[in-house]
Design a protein around this motif. Structure first.
Motif: not given
Ligand code: FMN
Length: 192
Positions: A71-73, A38-43, A63-67, A109-121
């Motif tokens: 994240m939870l999904a 899913t692509y999310l645009d913070l704008r 919008n905070g709840r939607a984000i 921290l339910q939205c984040f805990a145990g989830k994985a991320a890969c970073l770029m810039a």
């Protein structure tokens, strides 16, 4: 084995953001490897600057709840973050601050805990936003995310992208596709 679900987004609000372009390449790599992305645009989800008084008076913004729900999904993030003054952008930090707020029925921290991320810039500068990623990595680890060791920073971003959105350097483009693939494979193993 269930399909890994990945949220792909950039820590930039800018319409023509290099980081939005970059994360879309990694998202393609993840999809090719079998992830549901899913692509999310913070704008699209403007949020007020986090303020505990505002939170007390008005609660979590819609919008905070939607984000948070997005994240939870999902099982993990592909995240491209610009470097602002050698650090994380306010837009990303503010999003994380709102999403970190515990609501009824949630564990911390339910939205984040145990989830994985890969970073770029990506950055017009010579280091490609590498210094900012140090901060993003530390922050995500502190909110209990697993941050994969692989990351990519694209310097000279104003010259890096072709009109079709790919990176003009085929090797770099393949490396960014690979980031999406790596996160997908990690999540497939991790989720079992
Ligand atoms: C407030 C601000 C601070 C910045 N600081 C840095 C920096 O420390 N290092 C860097 O490489 N670029 C810096 N830049 C330039 C950004 O990398 C550039 O604006 C880039 O296009 C932002 O990413 P985006 O295209 O995804 O929005 C800064 C830009 C702004 C607006």
């Amino acid at each position: 084995m269930s399909t890994p679900k990945i949220l792909a987004f950039a820590g930039s609000l800018r319409a023509d953001s290099y980081n939005k372009k970059l994360v879309k390449i990694a998202a393609k790599g993840a999809e090719t490897a079998g992830a549901q992305v899913t692509y999310l645009d913070l704008r699209d989800y403007p949020l007020p600057v986090f303020d505990e008084d505002l939170e007390r008076a008005e609660g979590m913004p819609a919008n905070g709840r939607a984000i948070k729900d997005l994240m939870l999904a999902h099982d993990g993030w592909l995240l491209a973050c610009p470097e602002y003054n050698s650090s994380i952008t306010a837009a990303l930090k503010n999003t994380i601050d709102w999403a970190s707020r515990k609501e009824a029925g949630e564990v911390p921290l339910q939205c984040f805990a145990g989830k994985a991320a890969c970073l770029m810039a990506a950055s017009p500068g010579a280091l490609g936003g590498l210094r900012g990623l140090v901060v993003v990595r530390m922050l995500l680890a502190n909110i209990q995310m697993i941050v994969l060791p692989d990351q990519i920073a694209i310097p000279q971003a104003m010259n890096a992208f072709s009109p079709d959105g790919t990176l003009a350097d085929a090797k770099k483009n393949a490396d960014v596709l690979k980031l999406g693939e790596k996160l997908t494979h990690f999540l497939a193993k991790f989720k079992g």
